[in-house]
Scaffold this active site. Structure first.
Site, short mmCIF file in Angstrom:
data_model
loop_
_atom_site.label_atom_id
_atom_site.label_comp_id
_atom_site.label_asym_id
_atom_site.label_seq_id
_atom_site.Cartn_x
_atom_site.Cartn_y
_atom_site.Cartn_z
N TYR A 59 0.95 -1.19 -0.04
CA TYR A 59 -0.58 -0.27 0.54
C TYR A 59 0.96 1.68 0.16
CZ TYR A 59 -3.76 -2.74 1.25
OH TYR A 59 -5.15 -3.46 0.96
N HIS A 126 -1.00 -12.05 1.29
CA HIS A 126 -1.78 -11.04 0.50
C HIS A 126 -2.59 -12.14 -0.73
CE1 HIS A 126 -2.39 -6.37 -0.53
NE2 HIS A 126 -3.44 -7.35 -0.64
#
Length: 282
Positions: A59, A126
Site C-alpha cells: 500500500y 496477501h
C-alpha cells in the site's frame, strides 16, 4: 505481547482499510491523502471508536504513515487497537503491484513492516491462492512466526472459494479476508457453507461505490454474519462518518435496538458518501 487480539472481536464491528493513505487506487487517478489528511482521518476514526486498521506492504506509504500516527498515541490507547498488515505483494509507482509468495520475499516484507509499525497484531498473506496451501515451508513459516509471539494472529486474504476453504481447513489462520456485499455473495456463501469459525474480514462492502445512494448496504453484513469485521476503505472524513452512522443503524436494527452512536434516520448512504474508490480493502 499485550493488547487487543482477534479474540476480542466477538460481534460485528467496522474497521478501516488504508490503501488510500499510501498509494493511488488501482485503475484510478484518485489522489493519495496528504500526511495532514491522513492524521485527520485516523484521529477521527479513533474518536469514532474504530479499533481495527488494515494496511499492507503493497500500500505504498500506508504502513509508514500508520506507524507514525501510532507513535502519537499513549500506550494504553495503542493497546486497544488491532493493527493488521499483509505480506506477499510488492508495489512501486513505476512497476505497480507484483505478487511474490516466496519464503524469502514474505520474510523480507515482514521485517520491513515491523520496522514501520513497531508491532503487528495480525499478519495476513496477501492475495492468497489455493496453491499457497501446498507450500509447507510457507505455511510453516507463518505458524512458527505466531508460535514465536512475534505476531499474535495470522490471516489470509483470498478471492476464490477454494482458497477460502483451504484457509479455514489449515487451522493456522485466525482470520480470512474476502469481498462481501449484496452484489458479490460467492465467498460469503462459501464461508457459511464451510461453517467457518475464524474471524471474517469483509472488504468492498460498498461494491466499489456502486451501492451508494441505495438501501443501507451494511444490512447485508449484519443479517448474514454474527461475528465479522467490515472494512470501509474511505479516505474522506465525512464519508467515514456516514459509513459509521449507516453501520451502527444496521446493527441496531438487527439486534432490535434503536440505539446507535449517532442520532437521526439513515435509510441508506447518501450518494457520494460511500466509498467511491474502485477497490475497497484489496
Amino acid at each position: 505481547m499485550n493488547g487487543t487480539g482477534v479474540k476480542d472481536f466477538r460481534g460485528l464491528e467496522l474497521g478501516l482499510g488504508l490503501i488510500g493513505i499510501g498509494r493511488p487506487w488501482p485503475g484510478s487517478d484518485s489522489p493519495v491523502s496528504t500526511a495532514d489528511q491522513t492524521r485527520t482521518l485516523l484521529d477521527r476514526a479513533h474518536a469514532l471508536g474504530i479499533r481495527f486498521f488494515d494496511t499492507a506492504a503493497a500500500y505504498g506509504a500506508s504502513e509508514q504513515r500508520l506507524g507514525d500516527w501510532l507513535t502519537t498515541l499513549p500506550r494504553s490507547e495503542r493497546d486497544r487497537l488491532l493493527i493488521a498488515t499483509k505480506c506477499g505483494e510488492e508495489w512501486s509507482p513505476q512497476e505497480g503491484g507484483r505478487t511474490d509468495h516466496s519464503l524469502d520475499a514474505v520474510r523480507r516484507s515482514f521485517d520491513t513492516s515491523i520496522e514501520r509499525l513497531e508491532r503487528i497484531d495480525l499478519l495476513q498473506l496477501h492475495k492468497c491462492t489455493a496453491a499457497d496451501f501446498a507450500d509447507d515451508a510457507l505455511i510453516g513459516w507463518f505458524a512458527a512466526l505466531k508460535a514465536s509471539m512475534q505476531v499474535t494472529a495470522l490471516g489470509a486474504s483470498v478471492s476464490t472459494p477454494d482458497a477460502l476453504r483451504l484457509a479455514l481447513d489449515t487451522q493456522v489462520f485466525d482470520t480470512v479476508q474476502f469481498p462481501a456485499n449484496t452484489g458479490n455473495t460467492v465467498l460469503a456463501e462459501a464461508y457459511e457453507y464451510a461453517r467457518g469459525t475464524v474471524l471474517p474480514l469483509l472488504n468492498r462492502p460498498m461494491a466499489s461505490g456502486a451501492l451508494a445512494g441505495g438501501p443501507n448496504p451494511f444490512t447485508y453484513h449484519v443479517t448474514h454474519f454474527r461475528r465479522a469485521l467490515v472494512l470501509t476503505g474511505t479516505t474522506d472524513v465525512e464519508h467515514l462518518e456516514a459509513n459509521v452512522k449507516a453501520f451502527d443503524q444496521a446493527v441496531a436494527v438487527a439486534v432490535g435496538s434503536t440505539e446507535s452512536r449517532t442520532d437521526g434516520p439513515t435509510d441508506g448512504l447518501p450518494s457520494g458518501s460511500a466509498d467511491s474508490s474502485p477497490n475497497e480493502g484489496i
